[in-house]
Each structure stands twice: as C-alpha cells, then as structure tokens.
Write an enzyme that holds these catalytic residues in place. Sequence first.
Site, mmCIF file in Angstrom:
data_model
loop_
_atom_site.group_PDB
_atom_site.id
_atom_site.type_symbol
_atom_site.label_atom_id
_atom_site.label_comp_id
_atom_site.label_asym_id
_atom_site.label_seq_id
_atom_site.Cartn_x
_atom_site.Cartn_y
_atom_site.Cartn_z
ATOM 1 N N LYS A 71 12.646 -16.582 -7.538
ATOM 2 C CA LYS A 71 11.638 -15.573 -7.915
ATOM 3 C C LYS A 71 11.662 -14.400 -6.932
ATOM 4 C CE LYS A 71 7.157 -16.192 -6.617
ATOM 5 N NZ LYS A 71 6.673 -15.039 -5.859
ATOM 6 N N ASN A 72 11.663 -14.728 -5.641
ATOM 7 C CA ASN A 72 11.524 -13.662 -4.647
ATOM 8 C C ASN A 72 12.789 -12.826 -4.471
ATOM 9 O OD1 ASN A 72 8.904 -14.377 -4.311
ATOM 10 N ND2 ASN A 72 9.153 -15.322 -2.295
ATOM 11 N N ARG A 121 1.476 -8.726 -6.177
ATOM 12 C CA ARG A 121 1.704 -7.837 -5.041
ATOM 13 C C ARG A 121 3.125 -7.281 -5.018
ATOM 14 N NH1 ARG A 121 -0.871 -7.398 -0.459
ATOM 15 N NH2 ARG A 121 1.117 -7.301 0.602
ATOM 16 N N CYS A 146 -5.747 -10.798 -1.321
ATOM 17 C CA CYS A 146 -4.812 -11.857 -1.640
ATOM 18 C C CYS A 146 -5.481 -13.182 -1.350
ATOM 19 C CB CYS A 146 -3.579 -11.663 -0.768
ATOM 20 S SG CYS A 146 -2.439 -13.002 -0.852
ATOM 21 N N ARG A 204 -3.243 -8.868 3.327
ATOM 22 C CA ARG A 204 -1.787 -8.719 3.395
ATOM 23 C C ARG A 204 -1.496 -7.229 3.279
ATOM 24 N NH1 ARG A 204 1.029 -12.576 -0.806
ATOM 25 N NH2 ARG A 204 2.934 -11.987 0.258
ATOM 26 N N ASP A 232 6.304 -20.364 2.974
ATOM 27 C CA ASP A 232 6.168 -20.750 1.564
ATOM 28 C C ASP A 232 6.359 -22.257 1.336
ATOM 29 O OD1 ASP A 232 5.567 -18.202 0.821
ATOM 30 O OD2 ASP A 232 7.495 -17.744 -0.100
ATOM 31 N N ILE A 247 3.118 -17.053 10.316
ATOM 32 C CA ILE A 247 3.336 -15.861 9.483
ATOM 33 C C ILE A 247 2.016 -15.416 8.864
ATOM 34 C CG2 ILE A 247 4.666 -14.878 7.558
ATOM 35 C CD1 ILE A 247 6.483 -15.911 9.783
ATOM 36 N N ARG A 286 3.177 -18.814 -12.048
ATOM 37 C CA ARG A 286 3.715 -17.570 -11.490
ATOM 38 C C ARG A 286 5.079 -17.799 -10.863
ATOM 39 N NH1 ARG A 286 0.798 -15.648 -6.866
ATOM 40 N NH2 ARG A 286 2.811 -14.654 -6.712
#
Length: 419
Positions: free
Chosen positions: A22-23, A92, A116, A121, A306, A328, A398
């Site tokens: 996805k990213n 986002r 978020c 963020r 993640d 993070i 998502r």
Amino acid sequence: MDSFKITGPSKISGTVEISGSKNAALPIMVATIARPGVYEVSNVPDLRDTRTMIKLIEIIGGIISSSNNTLKIDTRSCNNPNAPYDLVKTMRASFYVLGPLLSRFQKASVSLPGGCAWGPRPVDFHLKAFEQMGAEVVLKNGYIQATGKLSGTDIIFKVSSVGATGNVLMGCFNLNSQLRIKNAAMEPEITDLCHFLVKMGLKIDGIGTKNLIIYPNDSKSSINIKHTIIPDRIEAGTFIAATVITKSRLTLKNIIISDIKKVLDSFIDIGLKILDSTENSMTIDFSGEIKKLNVTTNVFPGFPTDMQPQWTSVMCLSNGESMMEDTIYQDRFSHIPELIRLGANIKLNKNVVTINGVDKLKAADVMCTDLRAGAALILAALAAEGITNVSRIYHVDRGYENFESKLKGLGVEISRISS
Ligand code: UD1
C-alpha cells in the site's frame, strides 16, 4: 459499519500470497501526475486507500482503468491542480499530490490533512522543503496554496520522514539545478518510488541511502512506462505474527526477505523457525513458548512502527515481561485498552509499553481505532478463547487486501458482519 466475528483459538496452515505494498503504491500512483504519460502499474492492492487515490487522480483529470491489480493511468489530460478536503481528510497520503502538482503545474491547492488516530502528524517538513525549493506556500481556508517553479537546493531533514522525502522527490521534475536530500528516508517504499521516478525520467543518485541527489531534467514530453509494485512488508510481518500467535506453520509467497529482515530476526529471537526459504518465499513454523523480547521501533532498516501494535499482541502471550518502545510515534497506542479487554496485562507509560505475558487471552467485543491497531486486535482474537467481535474494521480495509478471505483460506473461523 462492518465488523469481524472471529472464533478462537485458531490454528493456521497453508500458503498466503502477500499483496502489493500500500505505502509504495500510493506515492507511485500519484507520481504519474508529475509527467504526462500512460502508465501501467501492476501488483496494486485493491484497498480503500488505493481507491481513494484513484478518485483523487481522476479529480485532477487523470483517466484510470483497473483490472486484476493492474492500473492503467493516463495523466496526459490532467488539468486541475486542486486536491479537495473531502478526499485528503480520509487519507493523509493524499498530501503526496503536492509534489507532483508543483512539478507539473507550478501551482497546487491541497487541503491540509486533519488530525490522526495517533496524535499530531504534521506536514511541516514537506512545506519547509518546498519553500526552500522556491515555492511560495500559504495556508488559506484550510488549504495549502503553493506556487512557483521548484529549483535545486540542499534539503536537510532533521528527522527522517517517508512522506516528506517522497513528496520532495516527486517535486523534482523539471528542476534546473541539482537537488540534494540529506537524511532521506530509506524505507523500501521510497526505494520503489525512486525506481519508478527513474523510469519516469529523473536521474537519482544514492537510491536506498540517506543521501539522494537529483539532477536537473526536462520532463515535459509524454511517456509510456510499466512498473510492478513491491510486496507489502507490513502485511508479511502481520502474517508472521499470526503464525507465532497461533503457533502454526505457514508458507508466505511474494515477499522480499531483505525488506522484512529486522522483523523476521525479532520473531526468530522469540522462537520462530524458518523451515525453507527462497528470495521471494519462505515456510515458517512456531511451536513451544513465545519468548519475551524488548523491541524499539526505528526508521528502516529498524523495526517498523507499523508493526508495533501487532508485535505487542504477540508479546501479550510471551513467557515474561517485555517492553515495546515506539520512537517514531509517541502516541500510537489506542490498541492497548482493547488488548486489555481481551485479558492482556499491559501498562503504558508515555511511548513505552510494558507487557506481562499471560497464559490465555479471552474473547470480548473490541474496536479498531486505526489500521495497524485493527490488525493487532485481529491477531489477538485469533489466539483468544471464544468469539471476539472486532468492530470498525473499515480501518483494516484501508490497508489489508482480502484479509478475511486470506485468513479463512488458512483455516480461521472468521466472518464479516455488515450492519
Ligand atoms: C509513513 C507511512 C506510515 C508509517 C510512517 C513511519 C505511508 C502512506 N505512511 O507515514 O504507515 O507509520 O511512514 O514509517 O507511507 N514528521 C514531522 N513533520 C513532517 C513529517 C513527519 O514532524 O512534516 C514526523 C512524524 O510526526 C513522525 C516522523 O516524522 O514522528 C516520521 O513520519 P513520516 O515518516 O513522515 O510518516 P508518514 O510519511 O506520515
């Protein structure tokens, strides 16, 4: 709102095919706006987020057709450099459109993303970088309005940012002088984006490192290119976590082992065995006690934030006390109270979670609050005794392609309840 009904404890077995990342897909899809052309992008996961990105590109004027995880994106007729609030607020990553629009049109109006699920963020690194590249950036009625031809400079990120690195890179079409990025993100998704941008005509040195150099170029003419998105390392990590928490055996296909090395090594440290592996697949097995292990998230090649919630679920059933620190995001812990509802023994202090392993988790009604928190709850539900209802799974939709059918195929008793 849909929910999952999961009956545990489960065992899983068989083979799972990991989907495209996805990213990686999101920035690559939107990058096509930067240069007019016809693009064929394959291994794109069919997700709520990628569908949102399709809508955004269509609003800008792109024409997209989709079949079997392959998108044909024609951006030759793009003419509307405006990204509306309605879309940006739902995802986002829509903010990635700023770089491509500035590259192509020297102007853009992009809604500022809202809050978020895991705290503030900001996008200040993105905006400061574009200002440094020569854009005038103002905030008007909730929209970032940026204008100007971008030029080369030295961008030094004080904190490595995936989004800001990607956005700046996509702003580099039609530069008239060299641009250097220091402390660039090195995540595999950024490397995949760089490879795509090179196909699109950018010359980039230092791909896969913290220091990137982008050379002047003229990228106005139309092009025709193909690209295949890399496999999703977080989905792979989630299925490894599922194997451990259910003490099972699983074959994963369509993976890049080097992209998941830190996650895999951490699971090996707590008892996972690799029975067989090639460059793109492996068979793993877990039996016996889950050993406790302290983990700290970090930028790539470190342990990814993640995977923090999913790892926490696994540690809930470990043989002692362990800590999970997220460096993070300081506030990405909304799964903790839900895991406690399932019987976990967890304490949260700022960005550090202390987990005392318990013998069993027990079913309860729980609620997803974001994508990876949802994955963590589903993992815990696989191990919990009884029927767990996981609500608000639109967060999971998502980012995980066909999650329930993949789990069902591995033997999990899971059904989607629509309401
Ligand atoms: C991306 C990923 C997300 C992942 C995150 C970290 C996508 C679509 N999302 O998010 O899944 O969790 O990387 O690996 O790829 N920061 C600022 N100002 C900025 C930008 C970032 O302060 O302008 C801070 C953030 O608050 C965070 C850190 O920098 O603490 C890293 O964030 P960043 O890498 O930018 O995350 P995203 O790109 O938003």
